[in-house]
Design an enzyme around this catalytic site. Sequence first.
Site, PDB file in Angstrom:
ATOM      1  N   HIS A 120      25.712  67.585 -11.012  1.00 28.22           N
ATOM      2  CA  HIS A 120      25.679  66.052 -10.112  1.00 28.22           C
ATOM      3  C   HIS A 120      24.500  65.501 -10.667  1.00 28.22           C
ATOM      4  O   HIS A 120      24.498  63.947 -11.533  1.00 28.22           O
ATOM      5  CB  HIS A 120      25.071  66.704  -8.916  1.00 28.22           C
ATOM      6  CG  HIS A 120      26.434  66.531  -7.883  1.00 28.22           C
ATOM      7  ND1 HIS A 120      26.548  67.639  -7.499  1.00 28.22           N
ATOM      8  CD2 HIS A 120      27.953  66.458  -7.895  1.00 28.22           C
ATOM      9  CE1 HIS A 120      27.689  68.504  -7.049  1.00 28.22           C
ATOM     10  NE2 HIS A 120      28.152  67.330  -7.332  1.00 28.22           N
TER      11      HIS A 120
ATOM     12  N   ARG B 281      30.244  74.685  -4.047  1.00 30.64           N
ATOM     13  CA  ARG B 281      31.608  75.426  -3.812  1.00 30.64           C
ATOM     14  C   ARG B 281      30.817  77.018  -3.819  1.00 30.64           C
ATOM     15  O   ARG B 281      30.921  78.026  -3.599  1.00 30.64           O
ATOM     16  CB  ARG B 281      33.400  75.535  -3.675  1.00 30.64           C
ATOM     17  CG  ARG B 281      33.445  74.678  -3.075  1.00 30.64           C
ATOM     18  CD  ARG B 281      34.626  74.857  -3.035  1.00 30.64           C
ATOM     19  NE  ARG B 281      35.601  73.954  -2.683  1.00 30.64           N
ATOM     20  CZ  ARG B 281      36.364  72.689  -3.194  1.00 30.64           C
ATOM     21  NH1 ARG B 281      36.118  72.123  -3.842  1.00 30.64           N
ATOM     22  NH2 ARG B 281      36.852  71.624  -1.717  1.00 30.64           N
TER      23      ARG B 281
END
Length: 290
Positions: A35, A185
């Site tokens: 990100h 995740r």
Amino acid sequence: MKTVETVKELRSCLRPLRDRRIGLVPTMGYLHEGHVSLIRKAREECDVVVLSVFVNPLQFGPQEDFARYPRDLERDARIAEQAGVDFLFAPPVEEMYPQQPLTKVTVSQLTDRLCGASRPGHFDGVATVVAKLFHIVEPDRAYFGMKDAQQVTVVEQMVRDLHFPVTVVPCPTVREEDGLALSSRNVYLSAEERSQATVLSAGLREVAEKVKRGEMTLASQAIDYLKRRISSKPLARIDYVDVLAFPELTPVKELTGRRVIVAVAVRFGSTRLIDNIILHEKEDLPCSAR
Ligand code: AMP
């Protein structure tokens, strides 16, 4: 950095900045270096950087991990501020969906395969929330990671089909040192699963090397190789292994002569990981300029 929770407030913050170049980085939060690489790219190219953190219920299936998806807004805010975000848009679900929406955005064909086939409705949820974010933020540029390559093609198609005045900027996949693609995740993985999960990136890299050396020329060879390689890990359960033309996502027989994506989705316990590699990539060409 200013944190904003409502559409109304974000719009009024952005109103005086409309003559500047606005960059949007849409995420589901629990930020990592993948990100951050998108935020940095937006910071380089734009005057104003908006980061959205929203775990979008619409893109999760009923049996999927919406409820347990990792969330930590305080940590995200610290990382975002350090990376140079101007506005952190973190709306509650009721703000984005004040009532059951009756309108959705569906991108056909491109969503029949890969993750679209194994996660029915997922890309409707993605396209719908990205369309909403584009209307709310009205960005000039929007940054997406190639780790979710199908998402990039779906969003680019939606942008073209619906005339959104946005340039989609695909950004390279950021990986751990051992090759595992960063993902929020990954925190679900046990130590054993984490160690076996490197087979995704290792297998993809091996395929790329074999193609480069001329030892592998057919899509079916790459698929067979990856299926065997991944199945050698006892905790891995293959969801799909596929080779398609990129960005069209149509079937191909040959691995050479055109740009193709080799994509895998594999479950380790209840955690589903995806990864891909693009062969014959022209690095300097954004998807939208093809
Ligand atoms: P997510 O929060 O997982 O929905 O991801 C938000 C954005 O970050 C998407 O455009 C992803 O493709 C991108 N992204 C996620 N992981 C990575 C990564 N390892 N490298 C680059 N971009 C990523």
